[in-house]
Scaffold this motif. Structure first.
Motif, PDB file in Angstrom:
ATOM      1  N   CYS A 246      31.014  11.324 -20.668  1.00  0.00           N
ATOM      2  CA  CYS A 246      31.363  10.571 -21.873  1.00  0.00           C
ATOM      3  C   CYS A 246      32.867  10.273 -21.959  1.00  0.00           C
ATOM      4  O   CYS A 246      33.371   9.941 -23.035  1.00  0.00           O
ATOM      5  CB  CYS A 246      30.923  11.345 -23.116  1.00  0.00           C
ATOM      6  SG  CYS A 246      29.135  11.598 -23.249  1.00  0.00           S
ATOM      7  N   SER A 273      25.387   9.957 -27.092  1.00  0.00           N
ATOM      8  CA  SER A 273      26.323  10.840 -26.381  1.00  0.00           C
ATOM      9  C   SER A 273      25.607  12.045 -25.793  1.00  0.00           C
ATOM     10  O   SER A 273      25.926  12.494 -24.687  1.00  0.00           O
ATOM     11  CB  SER A 273      27.439  11.307 -27.326  1.00  0.00           C
ATOM     12  OG  SER A 273      28.290  10.238 -27.677  1.00  0.00           O
ATOM     13  N   ARG A 276      23.723  10.800 -22.686  1.00  0.00           N
ATOM     14  CA  ARG A 276      24.656  10.534 -21.588  1.00  0.00           C
ATOM     15  C   ARG A 276      25.238  11.829 -21.039  1.00  0.00           C
ATOM     16  O   ARG A 276      25.411  11.989 -19.834  1.00  0.00           O
ATOM     17  CB  ARG A 276      25.773   9.609 -22.064  1.00  0.00           C
ATOM     18  CG  ARG A 276      26.721   9.160 -20.948  1.00  0.00           C
ATOM     19  CD  ARG A 276      27.813   8.283 -21.506  1.00  0.00           C
ATOM     20  NE  ARG A 276      27.297   6.986 -21.895  1.00  0.00           N
ATOM     21  CZ  ARG A 276      27.345   5.898 -21.121  1.00  0.00           C
ATOM     22  NH1 ARG A 276      27.861   5.985 -19.914  1.00  0.00           N
ATOM     23  NH2 ARG A 276      26.901   4.749 -21.555  1.00  0.00           N
ATOM     24  N   GLY A 280      24.307  12.297 -17.322  1.00  0.00           N
ATOM     25  CA  GLY A 280      25.457  11.771 -16.581  1.00  0.00           C
ATOM     26  C   GLY A 280      25.981  12.750 -15.553  1.00  0.00           C
ATOM     27  O   GLY A 280      25.907  13.969 -15.727  1.00  0.00           O
TER      28      GLY A 280
END
Length: 378
Positions: A246, A273, A276, A280
């Motif tokens: 992020c 968020s 992610r 991520g």
């Protein structure tokens, strides 16, 4: 400890656990969507894998009767290994030799990811054979009954943030009383972030008010400030991500805030968020447990400074941090530590973003080094 007086903020206990599990079991599609968000589900094989995971979780849920079992079998047993497998190169931890098996602690860590900071600390505790911990997270994340059930089944303690100022203060004292009583009377550990909200600039600084509230919640009992701190067995914990999924989102938010003032969050912004952050790429991740605080303490500022000192010195500095520091400060101090690091690929990560956002994002990687160097001088 009178658990009933904290029922609205405490994790599910007793029959509430099975009631919540029954609600979750009726919502298989929601669980499938959560699992799908952890990685790609484009091919038939990937969809089949998610379906297999979902069915396995449902079969495991049938056996769960406490939130400890949910944490051990579902979160630490299924969710976190899946997240680590898909988005982490290497997960490591150290410092658990300072943690007693039968002692409850207040784990206080830096705050970079909304959900994973505590989840990964719990995962390390589980893998190290230590007591799992409850976790304090804001009620702004509890957007529906399904999410609330998963959260409270996972040892979640609700922090009520959407209250008027006076009520918020009183609720903070009640929440702090829950922390202290959980540790001293129930012998259960709990995690809390060192500050409200993530450290979007890379500077990890403890809010002294968190410590102060612990004492205020016990003041009527005549317990001294030092005794409250020592009774809580506060353990500073440094959570270090090599890459922050992020990073550019946080940088963009902060650049906008600094230019235009505090902005109201958009609907589902936190959930985006969270998603992610979970799926991520994070590179390597390290959890470092510090030394439990003990001794005589004058005030909350002194305690906060010690928590900061430990987190800053324990923080695992990755090549991303050391290169960003040298790059921004026109230094060669750490060049030997990132000689095999792909600097061009790292800088390409920020290509195409506004220069002020790029600079802010790079500083979030460099600032843990700034904090580490400052802590070394103390």
């Amino acid at each position: 400890m009178n658990v009933e007086q904290y029922k609205d903020i405490a994790p599910y206990r007793g029959s509430d656990v099975r009631d919540a599990i029954e609600r979750v079991l009726k919502n298989k599609d929601a669980l499938y969507r959560i699992l799908s968000s952890l990685g790609p589900v484009e091919s038939e094989a990937e969809r089949q894998q998610v379906d297999t995971y979902t069915n396995y979780i449902f079969s495991e849920l049938e056996k769960v009767t406490t939130y400890d079992e949910f944490q051990e079998h579902i979160t630490a047993g299924i969710f976190l290994p899946a997240i680590i497998e898909k988005s982490v190169n290497k997960f490591s931890f150290d410092g658990l030799q300072k943690i007693k098996d039968d002692q409850a602690y207040l784990f206080m860590s830096n705050h970079r990811d909304i959900v994973l900071d505590c989840a990964l600390i719990d995962f390390a505790l589980d893998r190290g054979g230590k007591m799992l911990c409850e976790m304090a997270i804001g009620d702004n994340l509890l957007t529906n009954q399904f999410i609330t059930d998963l959260f409270k089944l996972n040892g979640g303690v609700t922090v009520k943030r959407t209250l008027p100022m006076r009520e918020k203060y009183l609720e903070s004292i009640r929440l702090s009383a829950y922390f202290v009583e959980l540790i001293t009377e129930e012998n259960k550990s709990i995690w809390v972030a060192q500050k409200s909200g993530r450290a979007k600039d890379g500077f990890d600084v403890t809010t002294p008010a968190i410590i102060k509230m612990l004492h205020l919640s016990q003041k009527k009992k005549g317990i001294s400030f030092s005794d409250v701190v020592n009774n809580c067995h506060i353990v500073p914990v440094a959570v270090s991500y090599e890459y922050d999924p992020c990073d550019l989102i946080k940088a963009g938010e902060e650049v906008t805030r600094l230019a235009k003032g505090e902005q109201a969050k958009k609907r589902y912004e936190d959930l985006i968020s969270i998603s992610r952050g979970m799926k991520g790429y994070k590179g390597n991740v390290h959890i470092a447990f510090g030394t439990p605080l003990e001794g005589e303490w004058e005030n909350s500022d002194q305690v906060a400074q010690e928590v900061d000192r430990q987190i800053h010195t324990l923080y695992k500095l990755w090549p991303t941090n050391l290169f960003a520091y040298d790059y921004l400060y026109n230094s060669t101090q750490f060049k030997d530590s990132y000689k095999d690091f792909d600097k061009e690929a790292f800088l390409y990560r920020f290509k195409g973003t506004r220069e002020e956002v790029r600079q802010y994002a790079l500083n979030t990687y460099a600032n843990p080094v700034v904090s580490y160097l400052a802590a070394q001088k103390k």
